[in-house]
Design a protein around this motif. Structure first.
Motif, PDB file in Angstrom:
ATOM      1  N   GLU A 289      79.156 -51.768  69.396  1.00  0.00           N
ATOM      2  CA  GLU A 289      78.790 -51.572  67.998  1.00  0.00           C
ATOM      3  C   GLU A 289      77.332 -51.212  67.762  1.00  0.00           C
TER       4      GLU A 289
ATOM      5  N   THR B 258      68.846 -46.563  71.884  1.00  0.00           N
ATOM      6  CA  THR B 258      69.834 -47.647  71.822  1.00  0.00           C
ATOM      7  C   THR B 258      69.540 -48.678  72.910  1.00  0.00           C
TER       8      THR B 258
ATOM      9  N   ARG C  15      75.200 -49.142  69.091  1.00  0.00           N
ATOM     10  CA  ARG C  15      74.888 -47.713  69.038  1.00  0.00           C
ATOM     11  C   ARG C  15      75.205 -47.125  67.663  1.00  0.00           C
ATOM     12  N   LYS C  16      76.303 -47.583  67.064  1.00  0.00           N
ATOM     13  CA  LYS C  16      76.722 -47.050  65.764  1.00  0.00           C
ATOM     14  C   LYS C  16      75.769 -47.458  64.648  1.00  0.00           C
TER      15      LYS C  16
END
Length: 401
Positions: A267, A131, A269-270
């Motif tokens: 957001e 990430t 990372r998702k």
């Protein structure tokens, strides 16, 4: 704590031998045994059944334990595989000798990834790392994009606006690859700014092209036509520049930075963690193949220089850019060598770009026809020459052959 660790091999029937010393120590002879999966260790724990009504196994006369087929299938245990036997006071742990974290060699909290294992701690650390790589790449692009947007508004150097558009296109491509919602406010601002930057950039390219043609063309009448069209385009460019000076600061500003930082921190990372890179790349490659097929079908029906064919070719060019950027940045983020793939699509992009340029020149001359102070025959000759150049370029296309 395990008293002892042994290694045994799975036979052709899916059985392993529990040594007699262990059978005697735990008093396993003729005892009903229960096998419970420990998924977080990719292991099986063998314990005595509390009551014979449970589903159980019993060691045979040679001390062999049959491991159920569903467990062997789930853990990929097959004939000849080495199984580690850990002996505790009242139980036995069966675990593949390969079932250890590939990073720290832990046997606990394992998650299987393809044919390897990672423990939860190492996986979490890896997730944070990947990430962070995405965040670093995107952060740099956002900063470069904003810098060029600011410099572009002076219109001192057309390259500033060009780079603002390039950085914006790369941002949009990567965010789309990650699967961001197309209605996300961040995307809306980027797309709006990209369109407005494009209105000026397209005219920058046209003005430069017509000026160059006017300077290089030996026929004075033709050179005058190029010069006049260039002047008309320059008038449109100045209008678009004024619009851009007024509107761009309202789109790419401190609020845009806030939106970006919120997306990056909350957001990104998702989107990154569930991302299946190979599947996404495959999807883009399939889209490219479909566009190539569509282009060939249009050529067969309408001709290679027809408007539908040139439109289909332009669509291929746009996707070529996106695939080039995708491979380029995947190489940076994941450390794989995607250079050859990126180079392939860069070549497509360059080849189709020349064709797209002439198509734009022809369209602009047509749009300016009534304002050109020149005999219609001369304008017709210029358009004919450009059309022949276009046809010559199109005839050399070898995509998909």
């Amino acid at each position: 704590m395990a008293a002892k660790t042994l290694t045994r091999q799975i036979d052709s029937m899916g059985r392993i031998v529990i040594p007699k010393s262990v059978r005697d120590q735990l008093e396993l002879a003729d005892q009903p045994l229960v096998l419970n999966k420990r998924v977080n260790r990719q292991a099986v724990v063998v314990i005595k059944a509390n009551q014979t009504s449970e589903e159980y196994k019993v060691l045979d006369e040679q001390g062999r334990l049959l491991i159920p087929a569903d467990i062997r299938h789930e853990y990929d245990w097959d004939k000849g595989d080495q199984i580690e036997v850990e002996i505790y006071e009242d139980s036995i742990f069966l675990q593949s000798v390969l079932a250890t974290c590939s990073v720290c060699e832990s046997k606990h909290s394992l998650i299987k990834i393809n044919q390897a294992f990672l423990c939860e701690d190492c996986l979490a650390e890896g997730n944070r790392g990947i990430t962070k790589r995405w965040a670093n790449v995107l952060d740099q692009l956002v900063q470069e994009y904003m810098d060029y947007c600011e410099k572009a508004l002076s219109f001192n150097d057309t390259e500033d606006l060009h780079q603002a558009r390039v950085k914006g296109r790369r941002l949009l491509t990567l965010l789309n690859f990650l699967g961001i919602d197309k209605n996300h406010k961040l995307m809306e601002k980027l797309q709006d700014a990209h369109k407005r930057l494009g209105n000026v950039r397209e005219r920058d390219v046209l003005v430069h092209a017509f000026e160059k043609r006017a300077a290089e063309t030996e026929n004075a009448d033709h050179a005058d036509i190029y010069r006049q069209v260039g002047e008309r385009v320059d008038e449109k460019r100045r209008k678009e520049q004024k619009k851009l000076q007024s509107n761009l600061p309202e789109m790419i500003n401190a609020k845009f930075v806030e939106r970006w930082e919120a997306f990056r921190d909350d957001e990104l990372r998702k989107l990154v963690l569930p991302l299946d890179v190979e599947d996404n790349v495959k999807y883009y490659e399939e889209q490219f193949a479909e566009k190539v097929t569509k282009y060939k079908n249009v050529v067969a029906e309408d001709g290679e220089s027809s408007k539908p064919a040139l439109k289909a070719l332009h669509d291929i060019r746009i996707l070529s850019k996106e695939l080039r950027y995708i491979y380029q940045y995947l190489g940076l983020i994941y450390g794989k060598n995607y250079a050859d793939y990126a180079k392939q699509y860069k070549n497509y992009q360059r080849q189709f770009g020349d064709i797209n340029d002439i198509r734009d020149w022809l369209r602009e001359i047509k749009d300016c026809r009534k304002k050109i102070d020149a005999p219609a025959e001369n304008v017709k000759d210029v358009r004919k020459m450009l059309t022949e150049e276009l046809q010559a370029l199109v005839s050399k296309i070898e995509i998909g052959k």
